[in-house]
Write an enzyme that holds these catalytic residues in place. Structure first.
Site, PDB file in Angstrom:
ATOM      1  N   ASP A 204     -19.983  23.089 -20.061  1.00  0.00           N
ATOM      2  CA  ASP A 204     -18.841  23.847 -20.580  1.00  0.00           C
ATOM      3  C   ASP A 204     -18.022  24.144 -19.336  1.00  0.00           C
ATOM      4  O   ASP A 204     -18.419  24.985 -18.527  1.00  0.00           O
ATOM      5  CB  ASP A 204     -19.279  25.147 -21.255  1.00  0.00           C
ATOM      6  CG  ASP A 204     -18.084  25.866 -21.859  1.00  0.00           C
ATOM      7  OD1 ASP A 204     -17.040  25.948 -21.190  1.00  0.00           O
ATOM      8  OD2 ASP A 204     -18.176  26.329 -23.000  1.00  0.00           O
ATOM      9  N   HIS A 205     -16.904  23.456 -19.164  1.00  0.00           N
ATOM     10  CA  HIS A 205     -16.263  23.523 -17.846  1.00  0.00           C
ATOM     11  C   HIS A 205     -15.747  24.930 -17.523  1.00  0.00           C
ATOM     12  O   HIS A 205     -15.506  25.250 -16.366  1.00  0.00           O
ATOM     13  CB  HIS A 205     -15.174  22.446 -17.684  1.00  0.00           C
ATOM     14  CG  HIS A 205     -13.858  22.786 -18.317  1.00  0.00           C
ATOM     15  ND1 HIS A 205     -13.610  22.596 -19.643  1.00  0.00           N
ATOM     16  CD2 HIS A 205     -12.724  23.294 -17.793  1.00  0.00           C
ATOM     17  CE1 HIS A 205     -12.376  22.976 -19.916  1.00  0.00           C
ATOM     18  NE2 HIS A 205     -11.804  23.414 -18.801  1.00  0.00           N
ATOM     19  N   HIS A 268     -15.871  27.531 -25.069  1.00  0.00           N
ATOM     20  CA  HIS A 268     -15.298  28.355 -24.000  1.00  0.00           C
ATOM     21  C   HIS A 268     -15.234  29.845 -24.365  1.00  0.00           C
ATOM     22  O   HIS A 268     -15.610  30.706 -23.573  1.00  0.00           O
ATOM     23  CB  HIS A 268     -13.891  27.868 -23.646  1.00  0.00           C
ATOM     24  CG  HIS A 268     -13.821  26.387 -23.383  1.00  0.00           C
ATOM     25  ND1 HIS A 268     -14.826  25.697 -22.749  1.00  0.00           N
ATOM     26  CD2 HIS A 268     -12.869  25.467 -23.662  1.00  0.00           C
ATOM     27  CE1 HIS A 268     -14.483  24.423 -22.659  1.00  0.00           C
ATOM     28  NE2 HIS A 268     -13.306  24.260 -23.198  1.00  0.00           N
TER      29      HIS A 268
HETATM   30  C1  BG6 Z   1     -10.821  21.612 -23.199  1.00  0.00           C
HETATM   31  C2  BG6 Z   1     -10.180  21.453 -24.559  1.00  0.00           C
HETATM   32  O1  BG6 Z   1     -12.205  21.789 -23.332  1.00  0.00           O
HETATM   33  O2  BG6 Z   1     -10.274  22.737 -22.544  1.00  0.00           O
HETATM   34  C3  BG6 Z   1      -8.668  21.360 -24.427  1.00  0.00           C
HETATM   35  O3  BG6 Z   1     -10.678  20.288 -25.185  1.00  0.00           O
HETATM   36  C4  BG6 Z   1      -8.124  22.504 -23.633  1.00  0.00           C
HETATM   37  O4  BG6 Z   1      -8.053  21.315 -25.707  1.00  0.00           O
HETATM   38  C5  BG6 Z   1      -8.881  22.647 -22.307  1.00  0.00           C
HETATM   39  O5  BG6 Z   1      -6.747  22.270 -23.390  1.00  0.00           O
HETATM   40  C6  BG6 Z   1      -8.457  23.895 -21.580  1.00  0.00           C
HETATM   41  O6  BG6 Z   1      -9.043  23.892 -20.312  1.00  0.00           O
HETATM   42  P1  BG6 Z   1      -8.355  24.624 -19.074  1.00  0.00           P
HETATM   43  O7  BG6 Z   1      -9.327  24.432 -17.956  1.00  0.00           O
HETATM   44  O8  BG6 Z   1      -7.042  23.952 -18.869  1.00  0.00           O
HETATM   45  O9  BG6 Z   1      -8.194  26.048 -19.496  1.00  0.00           O
END
Ligand code: BG6
Length: 518
Positions: A204-205, A268
């Site tokens: 989960d990045h 997230h």
């Molecule tokens: C991803 C989603 O996991 O996270 C995207 O699939 C989203 O839809 C993105 O835009 C948002 O990531 P960050 O790091 O730009 O907040």
């Protein structure tokens, strides 16, 4: 407020990650090496790790994909990407060191012979690059291939018994991990046939973001916040993940099958909720942290369809404008069904059923095509028991509010009341502000740098565990199931560039609160 950071043990080249964390030699196999994620995130992250001295010199990166490529083709392709993404005056020198690490292994995900060929390649790399048999397999592929790839890795003897500490093999699995509870369970079962949980790294990045990790540091590295961090002092909590982007990059077709609830909330937002609501872990080991996170997910409410209708708002954007540019509505986006009922915005009011939080509303909202990109968590503290003072302005005092800004302008601010100078006893909101950029003169590492490094170091604390994923899906699936019931209202609408539908304002107003203006 100001802060200072010790730089004594930090790499002088790029001072974002402590220099001591250099993993053992290994080969990193990128499944989906020619895909978007590899180009945009993974390869730049690996390059930066090499640049900052975090990749051991005995480390190879093996691209696995369907193309009929050679090592040189892969190198030429990645060079283009990296020159664009990173570039800089030292680029050529750094590239010259990085390029020999890159190896291409052609193959298809459902072909056993490709995996036997990969094994030969890896054995060869152990000799040429001295990678000592250690492997990270990174599944940057479409989710329908996760089980197949894992099964073939097992059959081709590319996974070692988990009990053996050296050499080791680990598998990183990208999102989405399932599309409901049943599919997540099925995937976990497939995974468990080949891998032990200690070998599985579910991404989960958001957990790789420095400011997300800082939620725990702020809560448990200080003594002043925790005593007030519960239902006695907290009135409500707001978690916002706002995005300006719509369906750019041809994402419409994927998104229309997922919606914001799966794409952002299940992963997230649930993680942000866990970190803000969890109990202190006994230590920072992966399992200690994950044990506490999973307890939050277990305290999520069990809802009837009527509860879902009352507590969850879903909506779609209609045509509007963002920063003066006209943008189409969700159902007019490429790849999206013109009759779609998929959510591009979700707002949820929930209460956690546990001792610490009983009765405290948590408001979550996230959506595409909102006026700006902003992720933050706001803790709204209760008002003092008696009002001794008047308040300046419209009479609406923010009171005590702690805001953790995850992105952009990473930092935290605390709002409190101060007396306006003069003879009257009038108060005004004032703010103490902490900014990472100012306090620490180093850029935070990219989320993927940290996550890749941790997978090589064998640290699973920023990766999600089976029970965590399933508990999050259990909560989300009851919402998805309720939405399928005939007669449930269609998604509401909001104009692109606005802060979401009116129904979301009404949702929060029930508790005498309002969404923060970001
Ligand atoms: C991803 C989603 O996991 O996270 C995207 O699939 C989203 O839809 C993105 O835009 C948002 O990531 P960050 O790091 O730009 O907040």
């Amino acid at each position: 407020m100001s802060g200072s950071a010790s730089t004594t043990e930090i790499n002088p080249l790029r001072q974002a990650l402590p220099r001591t964390q250099v993993p053992e030699p290994s080969a990193i196999v990128l499944f989906g090496a020619t895909g978007d994620l590899a180009h945009r995130k993974l390869v730049p992250a690996l390059f930066r790790l090499a640049q900052s001295g975090h990749l051991p010199s005995e480390c190879a990166i093996v691209g696995f994909a369907r193309r009929d490529w050679t090592d040189d083709d892969l190198r030429a392709e990645y060079r283009k990407t990296l020159a664009k993404e990173i570039g800089g005056p030292d680029f050529d020198a750094l590239w010259a060191q990085f390029a020999p690490r890159l190896v291409f292994s052609p193959g298809t995900f459902d072909d056993p012979a490709s995996f036997h060929r990969l094994k030969k390649t890896l054995d060869e790399i152990d000799r040429t690059h001295n990678t000592r048999g250690n492997r990270v397999y990174y599944l940057a592929v479409s989710p329908e291939f996760f089980s197949t790839i894992i099964e073939h890795l097992g059959s081709a003897d590319l996974i070692y018994p988990w009990q053996q500490s050296s050499p080791w093999s680990r598998v990183v699995i990208e999102k989405p991990f399932g599309h409901d509870l049943e599919s997540a369970r099925a995937l976990n079962l497939d995974v468990s046939h080949v891998l032990d949980e200690s070998q599985v790294y579910r991404i989960d990045h958001y957990l790789g973001k420095e400011t997300v990790q800082n939620i725990l540091a702020l809560r448990f590295g200080n003594s002043i916040f925790e005593p007030t961090w519960d239902r006695r002092y907290v009135h409500s909590v707001q978690v916002t993940v706002a995005e300006e982007v719509g369906m750019a990059g041809g994402r419409g077709a994927y998104y229309d099958t997922a919606g914001t609830i799966r794409d952002m909330v299940q992963n997230h937002m649930m993680q942000l909720l866990c970190l803000v609501a969890m109990e202190p872990p006994v230590n920072l080991s992966a399992d200690a942290v994950r044990n506490e996170k999973v307890k939050v997910l277990q305290a999520l409410p069990k809802w009837t369809p009527e509860d879902v209708r009352r507590n969850v708002i879903r909506a779609q954007y209609t045509a509007g404008s963002i920063h003066g540019a006209e943008v189409p509505g969700y159902r007019q986006e490429k790849g999206v069904n013109p009759e779609s009922t998929t959510d591009s915005y979700v707002a949820i009011r929930l209460e956690l059923n546990n001792w610490r939080w009983a009765g405290v509303p948590f408001f979550l909202r996230t959506g595409k095509r909102l006026p700006k990109r902003a992720t933050e968590i706001a803790i709204q503290f209760r008002r003092p028991p008696t009002q001794l003072f008047e308040h300046e302005g419209d009479g609406h005092a923010e009171g005590n509010q702690l805001v953790l800004r995850i992105q952009p302008n990473e930092g935290a601010s605390l709002t409190f009341e101060a007396k306006i100078p003069g003879s009257r006893r009038r108060l005004q909101d004032v703010r103490m502000d902490f900014r990472y950029g100012t306090a620490f003169a180093v850029p935070p590492p990219e989320a993927y740098e940290r996550l890749l490094l941790d997978s090589m170091l064998g640290d699973q604390s920023l990766y999600t565990r089976t029970d965590e994923v399933e508990s999050a899906w259990r909560f989300i699936t009851q919402i998805l199931d309720a939405w399928k019931i005939p007669g449930m209202p269609r998604p509401d609408e909001y104009v692109a560039g606005s802060w979401g539908p009116e129904s979301a304002d009404a949702l929060i107003a029930r508790d005498g609160a309002r969404w923060r203006r970001l």
